[in-house]
Design an enzyme around this catalytic site. Structure first.
Site, mmCIF file in Angstrom:
data_model
loop_
_atom_site.group_PDB
_atom_site.id
_atom_site.type_symbol
_atom_site.label_atom_id
_atom_site.label_comp_id
_atom_site.label_asym_id
_atom_site.label_seq_id
_atom_site.Cartn_x
_atom_site.Cartn_y
_atom_site.Cartn_z
ATOM 1 N N TYR A 1 -15.808 -26.454 57.300
ATOM 2 C CA TYR A 1 -16.650 -27.166 56.635
ATOM 3 C C TYR A 1 -16.680 -28.641 57.287
ATOM 4 C CZ TYR A 1 -19.132 -29.404 52.489
ATOM 5 O OH TYR A 1 -19.957 -30.180 51.655
ATOM 6 N N ASP B 1 -34.502 -21.076 47.812
ATOM 7 C CA ASP B 1 -32.934 -20.761 47.694
ATOM 8 C C ASP B 1 -32.773 -19.286 48.027
ATOM 9 O OD1 ASP B 1 -29.911 -20.757 46.948
ATOM 10 O OD2 ASP B 1 -30.403 -22.647 45.807
ATOM 11 N N THR C 1 -19.969 -31.505 40.219
ATOM 12 C CA THR C 1 -20.700 -30.292 40.187
ATOM 13 C C THR C 1 -19.977 -28.995 39.822
ATOM 14 O OG1 THR C 1 -20.064 -29.651 42.531
ATOM 15 C CG2 THR C 1 -21.865 -31.102 42.178
ATOM 16 N N GLY D 1 -27.045 -27.555 40.826
ATOM 17 C CA GLY D 1 -26.516 -28.901 41.295
ATOM 18 C C GLY D 1 -27.378 -29.951 42.174
ATOM 19 N N LYS E 1 -20.337 -30.280 58.898
ATOM 20 C CA LYS E 1 -21.065 -31.357 58.188
ATOM 21 C C LYS E 1 -20.893 -32.477 59.323
ATOM 22 C CE LYS E 1 -22.248 -29.806 54.407
ATOM 23 N NZ LYS E 1 -23.715 -29.771 54.140
ATOM 24 N N ASN F 1 -30.564 -29.217 52.395
ATOM 25 C CA ASN F 1 -29.255 -29.090 51.158
ATOM 26 C C ASN F 1 -28.499 -28.142 51.307
ATOM 27 O OD1 ASN F 1 -27.826 -30.301 48.612
ATOM 28 N ND2 ASN F 1 -28.798 -28.535 47.971
ATOM 29 N N ALA F 2 -29.065 -26.889 51.756
ATOM 30 C CA ALA F 2 -28.351 -25.480 51.521
ATOM 31 C C ALA F 2 -26.818 -25.645 52.252
ATOM 32 C CB ALA F 2 -29.198 -24.272 51.980
ATOM 33 N N GLY F 3 -26.005 -25.344 51.613
ATOM 34 C CA GLY F 3 -24.558 -25.366 52.191
ATOM 35 C C GLY F 3 -23.532 -24.403 51.348
#
Length: 439
Positions: free
Chosen positions: A345, A232, A380, A212, A349, A282-284
């Site tokens: 979430y 990752d 995505t 993604g 954020k 970026n990990a989420g």
């Protein structure tokens, strides 16, 4: 995932039907391809009396071999409004855009330069400069045909530090960025930039890089010259290895929620590379439920991965960042506007934005910048799993009438990571095609 409606709307019969019925009309966006020129045609530059930016901008366009005559149509309309000192002085801006709005080419760019209201010499000047935000956001919604519009606030003394931002905003790299306000502050020096490979020699860490948006970030960073450490979770090891091998980077399997993850990551980077120049968080994860139905585990997991882990990783890696280091966090428009069923979430954020804004002044004396990118609806695997009606609303409720691509987020991050972007810190840039509502 392909957007079948957009494909139909851009076909011969589709264009006729969409126009006749007044349906959303997604334009074909001008995205960057290696070797593309910065713009597709001449640029028109205007200015209010007493502006500070027109001269440096014309100099930059000359160096970049961008023509400033020969139009219309114009590939970009640029206006220096830094000389506007009261509301009456806004009128020349109206005259400029009123006269040239219809002369902007398809996929054109609009850039307005202003003075940060906090740096203005009087309340009237600050008022007029703040008014520019309404102007550019409205233009971004009016001009259409794949055009974008941005406001760039340039602090006094930072006039020579705009090149990286202007190049990004003029190019196809900013195809899905519109209606944004970018703040450029003064820095001690403006480093020379290799515009083809601005990240050459840099070591970049990208978390969540197996697929993604994360995989797109890794690819663009590598294209721009960085050695990418793609990180990752072990469960994504096979996909992670493919990405790392494709870009000539390093794969690192690590669960960032482990108590020893920050120290393990710092030790790996120090032993293999001696430093890290760019950190991309970026990990989420998502665990969507309304708050009434959400379990404590779902709340804690999202906040820990999306927010707390960034704080812990920063604590461990900031000592490894040299002067000129970059931290870029991926937030979300959900953290700005909120979203039903995503309280965990959206909380995480919004916290990422708070992290960036609170850390920027702390890191500034070290010559390190920290910024956030807030994607909107991006095509995505996650958005492909949405119900059809929800997915279509997400795609159409922006000025571009379509979803963005992972590469749009990646290009924005690469711009913020570049040496020439040293004057940009504490910014939150939405990559959302300019959402109609809420952000």
């Amino acid at each position: 995932m392909s957007d079948r409606y957009a494909s139909f709307a851009n076909s011969g019969p589709g264009r006729v039907l969409v126009k006749r019925l007044g349906l959303p009309n997604p334009p074909v966006l001008r995205r960057h391809r290696p070797g593309d020129p910065l713009v597709t045609g001449p640029v028109l530059v205007g200015a209010a009396a007493g502006g500070r930016i027109e001269g440096p901008v014309r100099k930059m366009l000359t160096v970049a071999e961008v023509p400033m005559d020969g139009g219309p149509p114009w590939s970009a309309l640029m206006f220096d409004a830094t000389g506007v000192t009261d509301a009456a002085a806004l009128h020349p801006i109206y005259e400029f855009f009123h006269a040239n709005a219809r002369a902007l080419a398809r996929g054109g760019r609009v850039i307005v330069f202003g003075t940060p209201p906090a740096a203005c010499g009087s309340p009237r000047e600050a008022t007029a400069q703040r008014a520019l935000e309404g102007l550019t956001r409205s233009i971004g919604k009016e001009f259409g045909r794949g055009s974008t519009a941005q406001l760039v606030y340039v602090a006094p003394g930072a006039e020579e530090f705009t090149d990286s931002t202007v190049r990004f905003l003029l190019s196809g790299r900013s195809a899905y960025v519109s209606g944004q306000v970018i703040w450029i502050g003064q820095v001690s020096s403006s480093p020379l930039t290799n515009w083809e490979h601005p990240l050459e020699g840099k070591v970049a860490l990208v978390t969540g890089a197996a697929q993604g948006i994360g995989a797109a970030i890794a690819r663009v960073m590598a294209r721009d010259g960085a050695h990418v450490v793609a990180l990752d979770v072990p469960a994504a090891g096979e996909a992670l290895a493919r990405v790392a091998n494709e870009i000539g980077g390093t794969a690192l399997q690590l669960d960032l929620t482990r108590p020893d993850a920050p120290s393990t990551l710092a030790a790996q980077l120090l032993s293999r590379h001696g430093r890290v120049d760019i950190v991309v968080h970026n990990a989420g994860i998502t665990r969507d439920k309304t708050i009434a139905k959400m379990s404590a585990e779902q709340w804690d997991a999202v906040v820990d991965v999306n927010l707390s882990s960034q704080e812990r990783i920063n604590d461990a890696l900031i000592p490894l960042l040299p002067e000129g280091g970059r931290i870029i966090s991926v937030s979300s428009t959900s953290g700005i506007a909120g979203n039903r069923g995503q309280t965990n979430y959206a909380t995480s954020k919004a916290g990422v934005i708070g992290l960036v804004q609170s850390m920027a002044p702390i890191l500034a004396p070290q010559g390190v910048t920290i910024n956030a990118v807030a994607p909107g609806f991006i095509e995505t695997r996650m958005t492909a799993r949405m119900p059809l009606a929800t997915r279509e609303v997400g795609r159409r409720m922006n000025s571009m009438s379509q979803g963005g691509l992972p590469v749009d987020v990646a290009e924005t991050i690469a711009w913020l990571a570049a040496p020439g972007s040293a004057g940009i810190t504490g910014n939150v840039v939405r990559v959302c095609g300019q959402m109609w509502l809420g952000a």
